[in-house]
Design a protein around this motif. Structure first.
Motif, mmCIF file in Angstrom:
data_model
loop_
_atom_site.group_PDB
_atom_site.id
_atom_site.type_symbol
_atom_site.label_atom_id
_atom_site.label_comp_id
_atom_site.label_asym_id
_atom_site.label_seq_id
_atom_site.Cartn_x
_atom_site.Cartn_y
_atom_site.Cartn_z
ATOM 1 N N ILE A 226 -22.338 -18.764 -23.843
ATOM 2 C CA ILE A 226 -23.211 -17.758 -24.049
ATOM 3 C C ILE A 226 -23.047 -16.438 -23.102
ATOM 4 O O ILE A 226 -23.642 -15.490 -23.614
ATOM 5 N N GLY A 227 -22.443 -16.664 -22.081
ATOM 6 C CA GLY A 227 -21.859 -15.221 -21.316
ATOM 7 C C GLY A 227 -23.022 -15.035 -20.442
ATOM 8 O O GLY A 227 -23.106 -13.639 -19.902
ATOM 9 N N ILE A 228 -24.270 -15.880 -19.890
ATOM 10 C CA ILE A 228 -24.997 -15.472 -19.088
ATOM 11 C C ILE A 228 -24.567 -15.621 -17.725
ATOM 12 O O ILE A 228 -24.794 -14.820 -16.806
ATOM 13 N N LEU A 233 -17.053 -13.757 -19.618
ATOM 14 C CA LEU A 233 -17.927 -13.088 -20.916
ATOM 15 C C LEU A 233 -18.945 -12.036 -20.490
ATOM 16 O O LEU A 233 -19.873 -11.826 -21.371
ATOM 17 N N LEU A 239 -26.395 -14.769 -10.708
ATOM 18 C CA LEU A 239 -27.891 -15.047 -10.974
ATOM 19 C C LEU A 239 -28.036 -16.388 -11.396
ATOM 20 O O LEU A 239 -29.116 -17.020 -11.229
ATOM 21 N N PHE A 243 -31.480 -18.323 -9.753
ATOM 22 C CA PHE A 243 -32.268 -19.060 -10.646
ATOM 23 C C PHE A 243 -32.201 -20.582 -9.984
ATOM 24 O O PHE A 243 -33.453 -21.130 -9.548
ATOM 25 N N ALA B 46 -34.001 -13.142 -17.166
ATOM 26 C CA ALA B 46 -32.506 -12.990 -17.664
ATOM 27 C C ALA B 46 -32.481 -11.747 -18.567
ATOM 28 O O ALA B 46 -31.526 -11.136 -18.318
ATOM 29 N N VAL B 49 -32.540 -8.884 -16.471
ATOM 30 C CA VAL B 49 -31.426 -8.604 -15.712
ATOM 31 C C VAL B 49 -30.321 -7.901 -16.487
ATOM 32 O O VAL B 49 -29.671 -6.918 -16.089
ATOM 33 N N TYR B 50 -30.067 -8.718 -17.738
ATOM 34 C CA TYR B 50 -29.146 -8.257 -18.681
ATOM 35 C C TYR B 50 -29.428 -6.684 -19.313
ATOM 36 O O TYR B 50 -28.409 -5.895 -19.642
ATOM 37 N N TRP B 53 -28.107 -4.502 -16.694
ATOM 38 C CA TRP B 53 -26.880 -4.334 -16.705
ATOM 39 C C TRP B 53 -26.235 -3.457 -18.022
ATOM 40 O O TRP B 53 -25.190 -2.866 -17.676
ATOM 41 N N TYR B 54 -26.985 -3.701 -19.079
ATOM 42 C CA TYR B 54 -26.163 -3.105 -20.256
ATOM 43 C C TYR B 54 -27.154 -2.440 -21.032
ATOM 44 O O TYR B 54 -27.443 -2.849 -22.195
ATOM 45 N N ILE B 150 -24.084 -11.112 -25.589
ATOM 46 C CA ILE B 150 -25.104 -11.365 -24.654
ATOM 47 C C ILE B 150 -26.475 -11.058 -25.152
ATOM 48 O O ILE B 150 -27.162 -11.830 -24.942
#
Lengths: 540, 217
Positions: A226-228, A233, A239, A243, B46, B49-50, B53-54, B150
């Motif tokens: 998933i690229g997290i 990715l 991160l 967590f 999450a 955060v992303y 980032w993007y 993502i």
């Protein structure tokens, strides 16, 4: 009356199904105890295996890969299958409703369900072991955990499942403590063990969901990419650490707070003195639970944090020392001018005070950024962690087991053997782990099967004493079990230490299937040794 | 069991009275809701955060979602919350029939929500807007964006976990329909309906956050 006295929860009702489908919190507690002790044994065997390998510098018994599996499984089993569930699941379950004067926990079916969820999680872990193990370390750091070919998925699945068991126990205890107290048992009249379970439960229900979702993300990262967490990715492995530690630092308090609770019970009872600073101890529990959520970054000083976050996390970390210190001093002042008797539970409590203080103070060392960068991932961390978890939690667990054994099983173990074992545990523990502080200061990194010749002497010393430690714990458990032999029953009215809380004063040993013949009426506070005389009674 | 025969049969033996049992259930349910909030909380972190980032990728990729279907689903789910409340209100007013009707309506709205979600998902599966490594969509509108997979990873995990909650909620509501029809739940004892109602509102509330975060901004 005479007929009723013979009836207790161990013998009534009968049959294996009456155990497997029981809704009785005391039986569920015993099943947790049984499961916990099995995994304690398994984790202990793995630990002794590692010490055997480390007795000499080279690869003497196991390959590096096997060693990686051993320390991963040792950590995961001890933490997720023994330490976290052992005190709340076993002692907490048996004692909490008794201490509140209640007939059961708030949700008895949920209680049984959380035991079976724990069992299912344990089966996942067992599957991981027989299908080749896992080599990432118990922290499952990405990106290694997303690329390792070992069985990361079943192991993290197991932790995900066990998390639910922990959440449900915490939820159940919170509802129980709020709503199931007998009339007159106000918050400030609760035994301190109940306060400790309350703080623990709050952390369990607020922190555990985060590890659950993190494990799901890790599994999905492996399955779907998933690229997290995977930098290849576009994700961020740091991160994952955030967590993970957002749960796992509070989880340290899930492990240690119940131990504080046990010590708060043992010390006043065996000193025959009113606990000093009841409210200090009660509120320091809650403040540790709260501060515990704000310090996770101190596990990540070397993971690339900004200097500002390092300073903030370091600063808040020092705050944990304040409520912890408050507790230590309160316990010491409780003993001051008391009639201290050196019974086995009290010997464990005294060992706890000594060992936990070393563990806590070395935690302050590691909370200092500059020192931590030197000590990170060395044996200093290993030693600190074991002083807190084994010297703290497991010693308190053993103390609590010896304290409430006559209550829950209705038999008395050989106290001389128990005291000698306690001494063996104390010496063996220090012999094993104190040299590891020195090894860490000299730069010995953790998680290696082999090492440089200069570390040989201290490692050898540590391995020797680990044998004494393992043997002492083994004999002390056997000593407890041996007391269950025939014709060794205590008189049901026995109160061997002169405890004043409801489980000692208002029910038999072992307790009635419904806890109390009739609802208890509160006559005095939990530690009113200055007002009421409760003599220890010990009859066969 | 030690409780006497005069107490109602839904009172479990370890409680003193009906009120204690009800209060305990309510506290337990709210504690459970807290754990749910924290579970989704991790995913919201999450997302944040992303997104930081993007930022451009998130703004671009959300245009690929079907706002109309999302809006329709929002309306459906809010309406189901209303029917759920009405079901509890009706049973308090001793109107079991109306309560039953409202529960069935709630169930059908939930089913409709999942149906619309299925249409959305199947379209995404067809064009390859999938999570992680399975992402293959290369349309011109997002050609200039970094790591759009993502966005879809987070979208599928969050809406998927939410959808799982809807499905579990449907199971619970189905049980409520059965228990109400049989008369096990009535104006004297409707605690399970109220508790499942709280759960259902949480499911609704989470969607109210998911909709703008994914479809609108």
């Amino acid at each position: 009356m005479a007929e009723n006295q013979k009836q207790n929860y161990l013998t009534h009702p009968k049959g294996i199904m009456s155990w497997l489908l029981t809704l009785d919190h005391k039986r569920i507690g015993l099943m947790y105890l049984f499961g916990g002790i099995i995994f304690f044994f398994l984790g202990g065997v793995l630990a002794l295996g590692m010490r055997l390998e480390l007795a000499a510098p080279g690869n003497d018994f196991v390959s590096n890969d096997t060693y990686n599996n051993m320390y991963t499984l040792h950590g995961a089993i001890m933490i997720f299958l023994f330490i976290i569930p052992a005190i709340p699941g076993a002692l907490g379950n048996i004692l909490l409703p008794l201490m509140l004067g209640a007939k059961d926990v708030a949700f008895p079916r949920l209680n049984l369900a959380s035991f079976y969820i724990y069992t299912i999680g344990a089966l996942f872990v067992m599957y991981t072991i027989i299908s080749g193990g896992v080599d990432t370390g118990w922290t499952f750091y990405t990106p290694y955990s997303t690329t390792s070919t070992s069985n990361v998925i079943p192991m993290t699945m197991g932790i995900f499942v066990i998390g639910f068991s922990s959440i449900l126990t915490g939820l159940n205890f919170i509802a129980t403590i709020h709503k199931m107290r007998i009339p007159g048992l106000t918050w400030y009249k609760l035994p301190l063990f109940v306060w400790a379970l309350y703080g623990t439960s709050l952390v369990q229900i607020t922190a555990t969901p985060v590890i659950a979702i993190t494990m799901v993300l890790l599994i999905l990262e492996r399955l779907l990419g998933i690229g997290i967490f995977d930098p290849a990715l576009g994700g961020d492995p740091v991160l994952y650490q955030h967590f993970f530690w957002f749960y796992s630092h509070p989880a340290v308090y899930i492990m240690i707070l119940p131990a504080f609770g046990i010590i708060s019970e043992i010390i006043p009872v065996h000193s025959r003195k009113k606990v000093w600073g009841y409210k200090f101890i009660a509120f320091s529990t809650l403040s540790i639970a709260f501060i515990g959520f704000l310090v996770w970054g101190h596990h990540m000083f070397t993971s690339g944090q900004s200097v500002f976050s390092q300073i903030v996390f370091s600063f808040i970390t020092y705050f944990v020392g304040i409520p912890t210190g408050v507790k230590i001093f309160s316990w010491m002042l409780t003993m001051y001018k008391g009639q201290v008797s050196f019974t086995p539970p009290m010997l464990y409590a005294l060992s706890f005070l000594f060992l936990f203080t070393i563990g806590g103070l070395t935690g302050i060392f590691l909370g200092a950024v500059a020192l931590d960068i030197h000590l990170h991932d060395t044996y200093f961390v290993v030693a600190h962690f074991h002083y807190v978890m084994q010297g703290g939690t497991i010693i308190a667990f053993l103390g609590g087991l010896h304290h409430w054994w006559p209550k829950s099983m209705g038999t008395m173990y050989n106290q001389t053997v128990a005291s000698i074992c306690c001494l063996g545990v104390f010496l063996g523990f220090n012999g094993t782990f104190f040299p590891q502080f020195l090894l860490g200061l000299r730069g010995m990194p953790r998680r290696y099967a082999t090492y440089d010749q200069q570390f040989a002497e201290l490692h050898n010393y540590s391995s020797f004493w680990s044998g004494i430690l393992g043997l002492s714990i083994f004999i002390s458990i056997m000593n407890l079990l041996w007391s269950l032999r025939k014709n060794n029953k205590l008189d049901p009215g026995t109160n061997p230490w002169g405890g004043m809380t409801l489980e000692w004063t208002h029910t038999t040993s072992p307790p009635h299937p419904h806890n109390f013949e009739e609802e208890p009426v509160l006559e005095h506070g939990p530690y009113d040794y200055d007002k009421v005389i409760v003599e220890p009674t010990f009859k066969k | 069991m030690s409780h006497d025969n005069s107490s109602p049969k839904f009172l479990q033996h370890h409680f003193h009275d009906v009120e204690q049992q009800y209060e305990t259930a309510k506290l337990g349910m709210w504690a459970f809701i807290l754990t749910e909030v924290l579970t989704f909380g991790g995913l919201f972190v999450a997302y944040v955060v992303y997104r930081s980032w993007y930022p451009e990728m998130f703004v671009g990729a959300n245009l690929l979602l079907d706002v109309n279907k999302g809006l329709l689903n929002t309306i459906v789910l809010i309406t189901s919350s209303l029917t759920m409340v009405l079901a509890v209100w009706a049973i308090q007013k001793k109107n079991q029939k109306l309560s039953l009707f409202m529960l069935i309506a709630t169930f059908l709205f939930a089913f409709m929500f999942l149906g619309i979600k299925y249409l959305e998902y199947s379209h995404k599966f067809e064009v390859g807007q999938l999570p992680g490594e399975y992402y293959s969509y290369m349309g011109p509108e997002i050609a200039h964006l970094n790591n759009p997979h993502i966005f879809f990873s987070i979208y599928f995990i969050m809406t998927g976990l939410h959808g799982l909650h809807v499905a579990i909620g449907m199971g619970l509501i189905a049980w409520l329909i059965y228990a109400t029809a049989k008369g096990n739940l009535n104006s004297e004892y409707y605690t399970p309906m109220e508790m499942i109602g709280i759960f259902w509102h949480l499911v609704d509330l989470i969607w109210i956050y998911l909709f703008p975060l994914f479809y609108l901004i």
